[in-house]
Design an enzyme around this catalytic site. Structure first.
Site, mmCIF file in Angstrom:
data_model
loop_
_atom_site.group_PDB
_atom_site.id
_atom_site.type_symbol
_atom_site.label_atom_id
_atom_site.label_comp_id
_atom_site.label_asym_id
_atom_site.label_seq_id
_atom_site.Cartn_x
_atom_site.Cartn_y
_atom_site.Cartn_z
ATOM 1 N N HIS A 182 -18.391 -8.716 6.829
ATOM 2 C CA HIS A 182 -17.733 -9.721 5.995
ATOM 3 C C HIS A 182 -18.490 -9.869 4.678
ATOM 4 O O HIS A 182 -17.903 -9.994 3.617
ATOM 5 C CB HIS A 182 -17.729 -11.057 6.735
ATOM 6 C CG HIS A 182 -16.799 -12.066 6.140
ATOM 7 N ND1 HIS A 182 -15.960 -12.838 6.888
ATOM 8 C CD2 HIS A 182 -16.568 -12.404 4.862
ATOM 9 C CE1 HIS A 182 -15.268 -13.618 6.088
ATOM 10 N NE2 HIS A 182 -15.619 -13.376 4.858
ATOM 11 N N ARG A 289 -1.082 0.072 5.158
ATOM 12 C CA ARG A 289 -1.250 0.980 6.298
ATOM 13 C C ARG A 289 -1.643 0.163 7.522
ATOM 14 O O ARG A 289 -2.457 -0.760 7.417
ATOM 15 C CB ARG A 289 -2.331 2.008 5.997
ATOM 16 C CG ARG A 289 -1.964 2.972 4.881
ATOM 17 C CD ARG A 289 -3.040 4.039 4.720
ATOM 18 N NE ARG A 289 -2.503 5.237 4.089
ATOM 19 C CZ ARG A 289 -2.613 5.506 2.800
ATOM 20 N NH1 ARG A 289 -3.216 4.671 2.006
ATOM 21 N NH2 ARG A 289 -2.091 6.616 2.307
ATOM 22 N N ARG A 324 3.927 -0.580 6.442
ATOM 23 C CA ARG A 324 4.378 0.646 7.093
ATOM 24 C C ARG A 324 4.039 0.551 8.581
ATOM 25 O O ARG A 324 2.901 0.235 8.932
ATOM 26 C CB ARG A 324 3.673 1.850 6.472
ATOM 27 C CG ARG A 324 4.003 3.147 7.195
ATOM 28 C CD ARG A 324 3.443 4.335 6.480
ATOM 29 N NE ARG A 324 2.024 4.488 6.700
ATOM 30 C CZ ARG A 324 1.278 5.430 6.126
ATOM 31 N NH1 ARG A 324 1.839 6.270 5.269
ATOM 32 N NH2 ARG A 324 0.006 5.538 6.371
ATOM 33 N N GLU A 422 9.175 11.484 3.274
ATOM 34 C CA GLU A 422 7.990 12.355 3.328
ATOM 35 C C GLU A 422 8.341 13.729 3.865
ATOM 36 O O GLU A 422 7.498 14.613 3.936
ATOM 37 C CB GLU A 422 6.935 11.789 4.278
ATOM 38 C CG GLU A 422 6.686 10.327 4.163
ATOM 39 C CD GLU A 422 5.554 9.867 5.057
ATOM 40 O OE1 GLU A 422 4.418 9.956 4.598
ATOM 41 O OE2 GLU A 422 5.802 9.437 6.193
ATOM 42 N N ASN A 446 2.123 12.651 -0.502
ATOM 43 C CA ASN A 446 1.059 13.395 0.196
ATOM 44 C C ASN A 446 1.679 14.303 1.252
ATOM 45 O O ASN A 446 1.308 15.463 1.399
ATOM 46 C CB ASN A 446 0.070 12.442 0.885
ATOM 47 C CG ASN A 446 -0.571 11.475 -0.080
ATOM 48 O OD1 ASN A 446 -0.524 11.679 -1.280
ATOM 49 N ND2 ASN A 446 -1.157 10.415 0.444
ATOM 50 N N ASP A 447 2.617 13.738 2.000
ATOM 51 C CA ASP A 447 3.278 14.530 3.034
ATOM 52 C C ASP A 447 4.465 15.321 2.501
ATOM 53 O O ASP A 447 4.714 16.444 2.935
ATOM 54 C CB ASP A 447 3.745 13.625 4.181
ATOM 55 C CG ASP A 447 2.600 13.351 5.138
ATOM 56 O OD1 ASP A 447 1.919 14.319 5.525
ATOM 57 O OD2 ASP A 447 2.375 12.179 5.482
ATOM 58 N N ARG A 457 -2.111 19.718 4.060
ATOM 59 C CA ARG A 457 -2.719 18.860 3.036
ATOM 60 C C ARG A 457 -4.225 18.716 3.206
ATOM 61 O O ARG A 457 -4.927 18.270 2.317
ATOM 62 C CB ARG A 457 -2.052 17.473 3.012
ATOM 63 C CG ARG A 457 -2.199 16.702 4.288
ATOM 64 C CD ARG A 457 -1.323 15.454 4.315
ATOM 65 N NE ARG A 457 -2.082 14.245 4.035
ATOM 66 C CZ ARG A 457 -1.598 13.013 4.171
ATOM 67 N NH1 ARG A 457 -0.342 12.827 4.564
ATOM 68 N NH2 ARG A 457 -2.329 11.971 3.924
ATOM 69 N N CYS A 494 4.347 6.222 -3.182
ATOM 70 C CA CYS A 494 3.085 5.632 -2.724
ATOM 71 C C CYS A 494 2.055 6.690 -2.344
ATOM 72 O O CYS A 494 1.019 6.369 -1.778
ATOM 73 C CB CYS A 494 3.326 4.675 -1.571
ATOM 74 S SG CYS A 494 3.975 5.484 -0.103
HETATM 75 C C1 PEP Z 1 2.077 9.951 1.918
HETATM 76 O O1 PEP Z 1 2.357 10.784 2.779
HETATM 77 O O2 PEP Z 1 2.208 10.143 0.699
HETATM 78 C C2 PEP Z 1 1.535 8.647 2.309
HETATM 79 C C3 PEP Z 1 1.379 7.669 1.449
HETATM 80 O O3 PEP Z 1 1.173 8.509 3.608
HETATM 81 P P1 PEP Z 1 -0.202 9.026 4.253
HETATM 82 O O4 PEP Z 1 -1.041 9.621 3.167
HETATM 83 O O5 PEP Z 1 -0.821 7.846 4.892
HETATM 84 O O6 PEP Z 1 0.319 10.033 5.231
HETATM 85 MG MG MG Z 2 2.444 10.238 4.852
#
Ligand code: PEP
Ligand code: MG
Length: 541
Positions: A182, A289, A324, A422, A446-447, A457, A494
């Site tokens: 904390h 998340r 999410r 994604e 990202n995905d 990735r 995102c």
């Molecule tokens: C993504 O896939 O862009 C995303 C934000 O999710 P994560 O990176 O947690 O899979």
């Molecule tokens: Mg993702």
């Protein structure tokens, strides 16, 4: 000069004298003759500790008040009190029993997979040490500093920080400590630079010495020479100028030069991070998340999650929080919960996992539906492959609602559910997803890049194939944005690419209405967008 290296938990660069906090040694080991007297001593100390906490609460506000309230509640916690009683019954003195039970409780809490709950471990230690100090005849004094100083200790307790005048703490340096404590979180939230794990040697030599606390590089330099001092002064001036310049943009609406508004949101995972994001100018949370709840193996029940999501909403102070649902699988492994898969990235990930483990999914949905009565919230599903997935998820939402009705618990009937985009199949069917009732899209680049280009990735060797601005990705984004526009629903990105100054303008040009990223990048991206004319941004799609 002597240099010690540690781990940065709150960034910054400061210089000043070090003041070591010494908690001294308590009389834990004294001989016990009468157990009932020990119990009476303990009970009296608890009464005094509660008085002290109430006194502190009167002067505190916001977060600090919540923390003190939690500590007050711990002094009525039956499980903790019984554990202390058991140690006393077994022959321990009241102080030793309190200390031991506190450590065991704190360890248990710290093993929870959620940072917000883990930080409460420090509160348990803090409140128990308050009782121990009273039993030792030295009620905790407000720490007085004659001049601003870098605080040094083995570890810092939350009340150490809040009991000191804010302007007097230049920085925090500990020989041990934890990034999840904390105190570390309070330091981050209050913008106090902090470096932990500097080692025992550092503590022996630090008191009263001048030091540079370099919480950018994770080090502390005792007795800096004149050259280093000058260098630090120059670097601090430069940092202050840059920070002030960017902070000046926090209140400025994010609109491109040619008049396109963009919402800038933050990616977060706990209430402390949300508070920081709000302070740094986030308009809301674009991605909360939640899978870290599961990732250390302990399964949170509905109540624990309800408390957590409610705290996140409180931290967002009326701004929208987009949660999410659990996104586990592939690289986000949950020990003991998943069977080995030959091809985990293409396996039981995200929503697919939740539809397999409907017990977990139901608890999460019930907690979210209930928490949504506390503030603006949206919920999105990860790894949606198409309309069938979304429909199955929404069937689960209906079941959760029926369950809450049966239990007579209030919840938000109108909570909105959206899809993460994604997987290419979701982008290709975005119009159908909107028609099936998706209330918004959030593109997880990202995905999406990984699945569109068939590149892992996690594999740095494949970086040249992992392109956030390839023609294929631009088409996916444009397609999703078009479907969103035609359905009249918002679309966000995102993934990490949203925080890339070279990519963000392109995504906005392709029709994305908000970008969600780590809060430190928000003002950098705002500055880029304020200076962008979208007609000048080259795009392929
Ligand atoms: C993504 O896939 O862009 C995303 C934000 O999710 P994560 O990176 O947690 O899979
Ligand atoms: Mg993702």
């Amino acid at each position: 000069m002597r240099e010690y290296t540690g781990v940065t938990v709150s960034e910054g660069l400061v210089m000043g004298p070090v003041r070591r906090i010494d908690r001294g040694v308590s009389g834990l080991g004294r001989l016990i003759h009468d157990r009932s007297k020990e119990r009476a001593l303990f009970e009296a100390a608890v009464v005094l500790a509660k008085d002290e906490l109430r006194g502190l609460m009167e002067q505190a506000d916001g977060d600090e008040r919540d923390m003190l309230r939690f500590q007050l509640v711990m002094l009525d916690d039956q499980a903790l009190l019984t554990e202390i009683s058991n140690y006393i019954a077994a022959g321990a003195g009241s102080a030793a029993a309190t200390e031991r039970a506190g450590q065991i409780f704190a360890r248990r809490i710290r093993d929870l997979p959620d940072e917000y709950l883990r930080q409460r471990g420090a509160d348990v230690l803090d409140v128990c040490s308050r009782v121990v100090e009273i039993l030792d005849g030295k009620p905790r004094q407000k720490l007085e500093l004659e001049q601003p100083a870098i605080l040094a200790a083995e570890s810092i307790l939350p009340s150490d920080i809040i009991s000191i005048d804010r302007g007097m703490v230049l920085g925090i340096a500990t020989s041990k400590g934890s990034a999840q404590s904390h105190a570390a979180i309070v330091a981050r939230t209050m913008g106090i630079p902090a470096v932990i794990e500097l080692g025992e040697e550092f503590l022996k030599h630090c008191d009263g010495h001048e030091a540079v606390l370099d919480a950018l590089e994770g080090r502390l330099i005792l007795d800096p020479d004149e050259t280093l001092q000058q260098q630090v002064r120059r670097q601090r001036e430069e940092m202050a100028r840059e920070k002030a310049r960017l902070a000046g943009l926090r209140g400025t609406p994010c609109i491109t030069r040619d008049g396109v508004p963009v919402s800038l949101l933050a990616n977060c995972s706990e209430p402390g991070g949300i508070e920081q994001a709000v302070a740094e100018g986030a308009e809301g949370v674009g991605l909360l998340r939640t899978e870290f709840f599961l990732m250390k193996g302990s399964i949170p029940d509905e109540e624990e999650q309800y408390y957590f999501y409610s705290s996140c909403l409180a931290a967002a102070q009326g701004r929208l929080v987009t949660v999410r649902t659990f996104d586990v699988g592939a690289d986000k492994l949950v020990e003991g919960m998943m069977l080995p898969e030959k091809n985990p990235a293409l396996g039981l990930r995200g929503l697919r996992f939740c539809l397999e483990r409907r017990d977990l999914f139901q608890d999460q949905l019930c907690a979210l539906l209930r928490a949504a009565t506390k503030g603006p919230m949206d919920v999105m599903f990860p790894m949606v492959g198409g309309v069938m997935d979304f429909r199955m998820a929404m069937d689960e939402v209906e079941k959760a609602k029926a369950n809450l009705r049966m239990r007579g618990l209030p919840f938000d009937e109108d909570l909105k559910f959206g899809c993460m985009i994604e997987v290419p199949s979701a982008a290709l069917c975005a119009a159908e997803l909107a028609a099936a009732g998706a209330a918004f899209f959030s593109i997880g680049t990202n995905d999406l890049i990984q699945y569109t280009h068939a590149v892992d990735r996690m594999d740095a060797r494949l970086d040249m194939y992992y392109k956030a601005d390839s023609l294929a990705i631009q088409r996916m984004i444009a397609m999703t944005a078009r479907a969103a526009r035609e359905a009249g629903i918002p679309v966000c990105v995102c993934g990490r690419a949203a925080a890339d100054p070279k990519i963000a303008p392109l995504y906005v040009k392709l029709g994305v209405s908000s970008l969600s990223m780590a809060s430190q990048s928000l003002m950098d991206i705002k500055e880029v967008l304020l200076n962008t004319d979208l007609s000048e941004v080259p795009s392929l799609a």
